[in-house]
Structure formats: C-alpha cells, structure tokens
Enzyme design. Structure first.
Site, PDB file in Angstrom:
ATOM      1  N   GLU A 209       0.872  -1.180   0.000  1.00 41.30           N
ATOM      2  CA  GLU A 209       0.000   0.000   0.000  1.00 41.30           C
ATOM      3  C   GLU A 209       0.902   1.220   0.000  1.00 41.30           C
ATOM      4  O   GLU A 209       1.462   1.592   1.025  1.00 41.30           O
ATOM      5  CB  GLU A 209      -0.914  -0.023   1.238  1.00 41.30           C
ATOM      6  N   CYS A 243      -2.213   9.563   2.360  1.00 44.73           N
ATOM      7  CA  CYS A 243      -1.728   9.006   1.090  1.00 44.73           C
ATOM      8  C   CYS A 243      -2.643   9.342  -0.086  1.00 44.73           C
ATOM      9  O   CYS A 243      -2.181   9.458  -1.210  1.00 44.73           O
ATOM     10  CB  CYS A 243      -1.567   7.491   1.203  1.00 44.73           C
TER      11      CYS A 243
HETATM   12  P1  NAD Z   1       7.419   4.828   7.680  1.00 47.14           P
HETATM   13  O1  NAD Z   1       8.642   5.645   7.757  1.00 47.14           O
HETATM   14  O2  NAD Z   1       6.595   4.640   8.911  1.00 47.14           O
HETATM   15  O3  NAD Z   1       7.839   3.424   7.070  1.00 47.14           O
HETATM   16  C1  NAD Z   1       6.868   2.411   6.901  1.00 47.14           C
HETATM   17  C2  NAD Z   1       7.380   1.141   7.553  1.00 47.14           C
HETATM   18  O4  NAD Z   1       8.535   0.689   6.863  1.00 47.14           O
HETATM   19  C3  NAD Z   1       7.748   1.320   9.010  1.00 47.14           C
HETATM   20  O5  NAD Z   1       7.140   0.307   9.766  1.00 47.14           O
HETATM   21  C4  NAD Z   1       9.261   1.218   9.006  1.00 47.14           C
HETATM   22  O6  NAD Z   1       9.777   0.638  10.179  1.00 47.14           O
HETATM   23  C5  NAD Z   1       9.552   0.355   7.803  1.00 47.14           C
HETATM   24  N1  NAD Z   1      10.852   0.637   7.199  1.00 47.14           N
HETATM   25  C6  NAD Z   1      11.400   1.851   6.995  1.00 47.14           C
HETATM   26  N2  NAD Z   1      12.601   1.717   6.379  1.00 47.14           N
HETATM   27  C7  NAD Z   1      12.805   0.393   6.196  1.00 47.14           C
HETATM   28  C8  NAD Z   1      13.861  -0.396   5.620  1.00 47.14           C
HETATM   29  N3  NAD Z   1      14.949   0.175   5.121  1.00 47.14           N
HETATM   30  N4  NAD Z   1      13.708  -1.730   5.609  1.00 47.14           N
HETATM   31  C9  NAD Z   1      12.602  -2.313   6.113  1.00 47.14           C
HETATM   32  N5  NAD Z   1      11.594  -1.625   6.668  1.00 47.14           N
HETATM   33  C10 NAD Z   1      11.684  -0.297   6.720  1.00 47.14           C
HETATM   34  O7  NAD Z   1       6.397   5.425   6.605  1.00 47.14           O
HETATM   35  P2  NAD Z   1       6.691   6.180   5.244  1.00 47.14           P
HETATM   36  O8  NAD Z   1       7.290   5.256   4.259  1.00 47.14           O
HETATM   37  O9  NAD Z   1       7.305   7.509   5.485  1.00 47.14           O
HETATM   38  O10 NAD Z   1       5.143   6.405   4.884  1.00 47.14           O
HETATM   39  C11 NAD Z   1       4.735   7.403   4.031  1.00 47.14           C
HETATM   40  C12 NAD Z   1       4.424   6.810   2.678  1.00 47.14           C
HETATM   41  O11 NAD Z   1       3.429   5.805   2.835  1.00 47.14           O
HETATM   42  C13 NAD Z   1       3.833   7.793   1.712  1.00 47.14           C
HETATM   43  O12 NAD Z   1       4.342   7.547   0.432  1.00 47.14           O
HETATM   44  C14 NAD Z   1       2.346   7.498   1.745  1.00 47.14           C
HETATM   45  O13 NAD Z   1       1.667   7.870   0.578  1.00 47.14           O
HETATM   46  C15 NAD Z   1       2.350   6.021   1.935  1.00 47.14           C
HETATM   47  N6  NAD Z   1       1.126   5.565   2.576  1.00 47.14           N
HETATM   48  C16 NAD Z   1       0.310   4.756   1.861  1.00 47.14           C
HETATM   49  C17 NAD Z   1      -0.877   4.336   2.417  1.00 47.14           C
HETATM   50  C18 NAD Z   1      -1.817   3.438   1.661  1.00 47.14           C
HETATM   51  O14 NAD Z   1      -2.684   2.862   2.296  1.00 47.14           O
HETATM   52  N7  NAD Z   1      -1.658   3.267   0.359  1.00 47.14           N
HETATM   53  C19 NAD Z   1      -1.219   4.736   3.702  1.00 47.14           C
HETATM   54  C20 NAD Z   1      -0.344   5.554   4.406  1.00 47.14           C
HETATM   55  C21 NAD Z   1       0.832   5.954   3.831  1.00 47.14           C
END
Ligand code: NAD
Length: 455
Positions: A209, A243
């Site tokens: 997602e 998002c």
């Molecule tokens: P985040 O920083 O919380 O990361 C998401 C998860 O990935 C966390 O649990 C984190 O621990 C893990 N993570 C981070 N780096 C990692 C790595 N190198 N290896 C393994 N795991 C790792 O969240 P984010 O990525 O900043 O979230 C924002 C993004 O998510 C935006 O692009 C947003 O559009 C998208 N988003 C999508 C939805 C959806 O339902 N489609 C919902 C919310 C957010």
C-alpha cells in the site's frame, strides 16, 4: 522472543485449525473493537503526542474507521467465507465444483506513521477475517501509538495467533528475512522495493500500500465554493499527510485566481487567520519531514501561507502557483501541507499530464461535464477515484482500497481485504460412479470423435 521462534509459535497454532473457526475469527474481531472503544482516551492522547491530531479528525479516521470496519466485516464474514459454487462441464460430470477461500498462514503487517493505528488494525481485521495469524510491526515514527499497540494487543487478542514487534529498520529487516505466508506493507515506494526483494527470496505473496502524487482536475462548470471546501478538507487534514490527499491541482489559467481565493477563504474558515494556533490543525510527524516539506517553498510562487516552524513541526496550509515541473515539489510525493496549482491549456492536456506520470493512488475531478467525467473515469488509471469529492470513497466499505503499479499492489477493505488474505482454492468433488471411458488409454478414433462432439 527471537522472531523465528515467534513465527514458529504462530505457525504451530495455525496448524491446530483454531484460526479457521469462524467463531474464533468473530471473537477476535470483537476484541479489536473492544480494544479501540475501551481505550479511546489513551489512543486519542497517543495520536496527539505523535501527530498533534485534532480529536475529531483522529476519531473519524482512526477510532470510528476501525469500529465500522469491524462491524462490516463481522456482519458479512460468514457469507464471504462460504465456498462458492461454479458450474461443472459435462466432461467432469457427475461432479461439483466450488471455490473455497482458505487462510494463508501467518501474515507480517508493517505499518506507516501517518494513520498509525488504522494502518495496522484495518489490515489486521482483514487478516483475521480470512483466518490467519499475524505479526504486527507498527511504525517507529509514531512511538506513542506503537507503544500502545504493543501494550494493548496482547491484552485483548489471542496471543498464540497475534503478536506485536516494535522497532525500526533493524527489526523490520530481521522480520523480512523470515518465511512468512504473506507480507502486507504500507509506506513509501523505496522501502517497498526492499520488501518485495525480501519476499522474492521465499516467493511470499505481498500487498504493498504505497503513495504517489494524486492529481485533481477542476473545470469552469464546478461549484467553486463546494470544490474548495472539499479539497481544503482533504488536503489539510492531518496537515497534508494522507496518502490519498490531493497532491496538486490542474486548472486552466482563468480559474487560478478564483480558485485560489476560494481555497484561501476555506483555510481561514477552517483554521482561522493563524492556523498555528488552531486546535483543528495537526503537525508534521517530525522535524526531518518538516524540513523536507519547507524546502519545497523554493520550487514555485507562494500565494497563500508559506510559514513554517520547524522546531514545532508546523507547516502552514500553503498554496503555490507556477511550480517548476522538474523540481522535487512536482516530482516527489508532497505528503505535507503544500498544494501546488499547475496551469493546463485544456482538459486533454490535463489528462496527458497525468498519463505521462506514474499511476497515482487516487485521481480526482470536479466538473458538471458528464463527457469529461466519463473520459476521466475511462482513461485515467489510478488506484481509485472520486468525482466531485476527495478521499471519501474510502468511507465506502465495499470499495477496495489500493494502488496500481507504483502506487501499490493488492487491495483491502471489505470483501477485497478478505479475498486478499485468503487463497481462493479450486475444488472439484466427484462420486465413485463409473466414468465414460473416453479420457483413458488406450486412445481410439471413436473416443476422439466423441470428445470433439461434446466439446
Ligand atoms: P514509515 O517511515 O513509517 O515506514 C513504513 C514502515 O517501513 C515502518 O514500519 C518502518 O519501520 C519500515 N521501514 C522503513 N525503512 C525500512 C527499511 N529500510 N527496511 C525495512 N523496513 C523499513 O512510513 P513512510 O514510508 O514515510 O510512509 C509514508 C508513505 O506511505 C507515503 O508515500 C504514503 O503515501 C504512503 N502511505 C500509503 C498508504 C496506503 O494505504 N496506500 C497509507 C499511508 C501511507
């Protein structure tokens, strides 16, 4: 407990068939609802601590979202889980054919920080509904909610089937090395590539997602006041960290001024003259993200807002015009409080603008022109769409939620979520009645003729 031991414990429990029982699934769903309702105050406080989420916003998007999702799933679960009959052709008669949804096993759920409770509990509802076990890894960037999930889940849910692992990159990397039966990841596209590569090692099915730049096209026929109100709500809810929030607007030259004025009026109506003092306006998750968003101020002309207070994670609701199309403001997902307006010559040019970029998570149009609306629906590929509104499709439980291509893989919400975490197993059931012997050797001309005839 070492992660492999935890996974083995869930696998062994899964093999006892307890989680396949519809009654167990319903009990767990009810437990999720109880968890949320009985701890509402603490949850709202944690969301305040992590994101300064206004109470009403937090209640709609996290508390009520989850309880409604539980109610909908609970109500339809029996029907969704039932085998569905398909017709059986003459060559396999007598026989019965059906599709039996079966649970996959143990699912790893990796959450993101922007709706930190919803983004782990909503997938969990679908995972449990489908009869699976789960390990939940909430986002470390929302530590108050992560801690609360870690405290409450063991208290309410069946610990043999569901557990929580807290942590960041190190912990998630260790979890990703294990052989799960499904991985569900919410977050950015860069990490999604890491998740997909880890899943490839075990050929584990994945749900991703992700995000992207969700465009909005507005034409002259739209009611500007209503349009501005709906866009302002969707854009500046959670300070732009949604998002499916509108990422940028596409409008013709003559609409820029009236639209900017209408949006400005809505910002003032919703958040007052100084949104920094408004109790209805949230904050950016941390200073790093705040700095990233503030750096976009250089990529165009600010016409509304433009203030920031990095130390307090504040970015004012901001509108920018003439953004440089090759700047980060227009190449990266904004995921913050800035709304750029891009000028286009025509509706066709607007469609082309969207088509030439990565498929977005959502795409919106505000218009009364039914021909344009039809073209938008038919031609623009995106995870989802709203016509004359933003985000609200997500309040319809039977509309699947998920992206397409770079904005995501797989869908959940309602039955889509149940199916996503199930394997739809094909079953043919036959009695011991003597076969018409045409398929068995020795083959002969009459057998071939007969087969051609019944075909
Ligand atoms: P985040 O920083 O919380 O990361 C998401 C998860 O990935 C966390 O649990 C984190 O621990 C893990 N993570 C981070 N780096 C990692 C790595 N190198 N290896 C393994 N795991 C790792 O969240 P984010 O990525 O900043 O979230 C924002 C993004 O998510 C935006 O692009 C947003 O559009 C998208 N988003 C999508 C939805 C959806 O339902 N489609 C919902 C919310 C957010």
């Amino acid at each position: 407990m070492p992660y492999q031991t935890l996974l083995t414990k869930h696998r062994q429990y899964f093999d006892t068939n307890v989680t396949r029982d519809i009654l167990w699934r319903k009990q767990q769903l009810q437990a999720i609802k109880n968890l949320v309702i009985e701890n509402e105050k603490e949850i709202l406080q944690a969301l305040q601590d992590d994101l300064a989420k206004p109470t009403l916003e937090a209640w709609i998007t996290e508390i009520s979202y989850i309880t409604s999702d539980v109610d909908h799933t609970y109500k339809h679960l029996k029907k969704w889980a039932k085998p569905s009959r398909v017709s059986t052709p003459i060559v396999v008669q007598p026989g019965k054919s059906f599709i039996k949804p079966e649970p996959q096993g143990t699912v790893l759920i990796i959450g993101a920080w922007n709706y930190p409770l919803q983004l782990v509990l909503a997938p969990l509802i679908a995972v449990i509904a489908a009869g699976n076990c789960a390990i939940i890894k909430p986002s470390e960037l929302a530590p108050a909610i992560s801690g609360l999930i870690n405290k409450l889940v063991p208290k309410y849910l069946d610990n043999n089937a569901i557990s929580v692992v807290e942590g960041g990159v190190t912990e998630t990397t260790a979890l990703l090395a294990l052989n799960f039966d499904h991985i569900m990841y919410t977050g950015n596209g860069q990490v999604a590539r890491i998740v997909m590569a880890a899943a490839a090692k075990h050929l584990t099915p994945i749900t991703l997602e992700l995000g992207g730049k969700s465009p909005v096209y507005i034409d002259e026929s739209a009611d500007l006041k209503i349009t501005a109100k709906r866009i302002a709500w969707g854009k500046w809810m959670n300070a732009g960290q949604t998002c499916i929030a509108p990422d940028y607007l596409l409008v013709k030259e003559n609409l820029i001024e009236p639209l900017t004025l209408a949006l400005k009026a809505q910002i003032t109506a919703m958040f007052g003259k100084n949104p920094q003092t408004s109790k209805s306006y949230g904050r950016i998750i941390n200073q790093r993200h705040c700095q990233r968003i503030a750096s976009y101020f250089n990529d165009g002309e600010i016409v509304v807002g433009g203030e920031s207070d990095i130390e307090r994670c504040y970015i004012a609701p901001t509108i920018m015009i003439n953004p440089a199309l090759d700047s980060p403001l227009m190449t990266d997902e904004i995921f913050g409080a800035i709304l750029p307006i891009v000028t286009v010559e025509s509706f066709d040019k607007a469609k082309l603008f969207v088509k030439q970029r990565e498929k977005p998570l959502s795409a919106y149009i505000f218009s009364r022109d039914s021909v344009q609306i039809e073209q938008w629906i038919n031609e623009i590929s995106s995870g989802s769409q709203c016509i004359n509104d933003v985000i609200m499709f997500n309040a319809v439980p039977d509309l699947p939620f998920g992206g397409t291509g770079p904005s995501g893989i797989g869908q959940y919400s309602g039955k889509a979520g149940f199916d996503n975490f199930s394997h739809l197993k094909s079953v043919l059931k036959r009695p011991f009645i003597k076969d018409i012997p045409v398929r068995f050797a020795p083959y002969s001309q009459w057998k071939l003729k007969f087969l051609r005839f019944i075909r």
